[in-house]
Design a protein around this motif. Structure first.
Motif, PDB file in Angstrom:
ATOM      1  N   TRP B  36     -20.722 -79.516  -3.747  1.00  0.00           N
ATOM      2  CA  TRP B  36     -20.672 -80.833  -3.216  1.00  0.00           C
ATOM      3  C   TRP B  36     -20.947 -82.038  -4.116  1.00  0.00           C
ATOM      4  O   TRP B  36     -21.780 -82.124  -4.854  1.00  0.00           O
ATOM      5  CB  TRP B  36     -21.549 -81.274  -1.934  1.00  0.00           C
ATOM      6  CG  TRP B  36     -21.145 -80.205  -0.728  1.00  0.00           C
ATOM      7  CD1 TRP B  36     -21.714 -79.055  -0.385  1.00  0.00           C
ATOM      8  CD2 TRP B  36     -20.000 -80.323   0.239  1.00  0.00           C
ATOM      9  NE1 TRP B  36     -21.382 -78.495   0.690  1.00  0.00           N
ATOM     10  CE2 TRP B  36     -20.122 -79.233   1.063  1.00  0.00           C
ATOM     11  CE3 TRP B  36     -19.081 -81.123   0.259  1.00  0.00           C
ATOM     12  CZ2 TRP B  36     -19.260 -78.861   2.013  1.00  0.00           C
ATOM     13  CZ3 TRP B  36     -18.107 -81.343   1.341  1.00  0.00           C
ATOM     14  CH2 TRP B  36     -18.218 -80.136   2.204  1.00  0.00           C
ATOM     15  N   TYR B  94     -17.300 -87.299   0.191  1.00  0.00           N
ATOM     16  CA  TYR B  94     -17.816 -86.010  -0.244  1.00  0.00           C
ATOM     17  C   TYR B  94     -16.677 -85.031  -0.560  1.00  0.00           C
ATOM     18  O   TYR B  94     -15.980 -84.885   0.236  1.00  0.00           O
ATOM     19  CB  TYR B  94     -18.579 -85.564   0.838  1.00  0.00           C
ATOM     20  CG  TYR B  94     -20.038 -86.191   1.145  1.00  0.00           C
ATOM     21  CD1 TYR B  94     -19.998 -87.699   1.531  1.00  0.00           C
ATOM     22  CD2 TYR B  94     -21.129 -85.864   0.552  1.00  0.00           C
ATOM     23  CE1 TYR B  94     -21.053 -88.495   1.600  1.00  0.00           C
ATOM     24  CE2 TYR B  94     -22.568 -86.551   0.618  1.00  0.00           C
ATOM     25  CZ  TYR B  94     -22.472 -87.956   1.072  1.00  0.00           C
ATOM     26  OH  TYR B  94     -23.522 -88.508   1.143  1.00  0.00           O
ATOM     27  N   CYS B  96     -15.839 -81.134  -1.733  1.00  0.00           N
ATOM     28  CA  CYS B  96     -16.098 -79.879  -1.931  1.00  0.00           C
ATOM     29  C   CYS B  96     -15.405 -79.359  -3.184  1.00  0.00           C
ATOM     30  O   CYS B  96     -14.195 -79.618  -3.345  1.00  0.00           O
ATOM     31  CB  CYS B  96     -15.382 -79.147  -0.646  1.00  0.00           C
ATOM     32  SG  CYS B  96     -15.474 -77.195  -0.949  1.00  0.00           S
TER      33      CYS B  96
END
Lengths: 108, 120
Positions: B36, B94, B96
């Motif tokens: 992350w 955020y 991934c």
């Protein structure tokens, strides 16, 4: 913790060569990866392991790493290369990945 | 084609909690470390957390250690980030990210990101 230092901005005319530096203590002993991020988009890998190019990345993009400086070089710059560029390394002393502060490339 | 699709972002009050999910496809999820990375509005990239391929090792930035927990479910090809005691400075997109098979490897590709806003 390990610190990577990039110039906030670099400007270059179309067709010329842009060089974006990433400074760090003995960075030449680490593997450096570079990412391109265009406005409103996720980052994209453009160089890995100092100088390798992922498939689909133009040969105009190249990288080098020695001493205390890694460099991303973009030859024959095009308007579409305008973006933010980030360098990244793995810092074994802290067991964490580190990003540089980013460099905004402006094509004049 | 490798695809990473984040979900779970949104508006949360300071001190609150949120769980982000990342659904992965197009590769053998259980073979790769996952990460992350976040980006505050108008700011640069900040590393947040990582998890090894089998979930046995986890890594956290000092700024989130003790508040965030990364996990994965290899049977569901899904990565998670449980965020608690959220602060205004956690406001960010955020991402991934798929790692590589080696610790020092690169991040590729990145998901499209999910926005987390911490505000009252």
């Amino acid at each position: 913790s390990y610190v990577l230092t990039q110039p906030p901005s670099v400007s270059v005319a179309p067709g010329k060569t842009a060089r974006i530096t990433c400074g760090g203590n003995n960075i030449g002993s680490k593997s450096v990866h570079w990412y391109q991020q265009k406005p409103g988009q996720a980052p994209v890998l453009v160089i890995y392991y100092d100088s390798d190019r992922p498939s689909g990345i133009p040969e105009r993009f190249s990288g080098s790493n020695s001493g205390n400086t890694a460099t991303l070089t973009i030859s024959r710059v095009e308007a579409g290369d305008e973006a933010d560029y980030y360098c990244q390394v793995w810092d074994s002393s802290s067991d964490l990945w580190v990003f540089g502060g980013g460099t905004k490339l402006t094509v004049l | 084609e490798v695809q990473l699709v984040e979900s779970g972002g949104g508006l949360v009050q300071p001190g609150g909690s949120l769980r982000l999910s990342c659904s992965a496809s197009g590769f053998t999820f259980s073979s790769y470390a996952m990460h992350w990375v976040r980006q505050a509005p108008g700011k640069g990239l900040e590393y947040v957390s990582a998890i090894s391929s089998n979930g046995g090792s986890t890594y956290y930035a000092d700024s989130v250690k003790g508040r965030f927990t990364i996990s994965r479910d290899n049977s569901k090809n899904t990565l998670y980030l449980q965020m608690s005691s959220l602060r205004a400075e956690d406001t960010a997109v955020y991402y991934c990210v798929k790692g590589s098979t080696v610790t020092t490897g690169w991040f590729d590709p990145w998901g499209q990101g999910t926005l987390v806003t911490v505000s009252s």
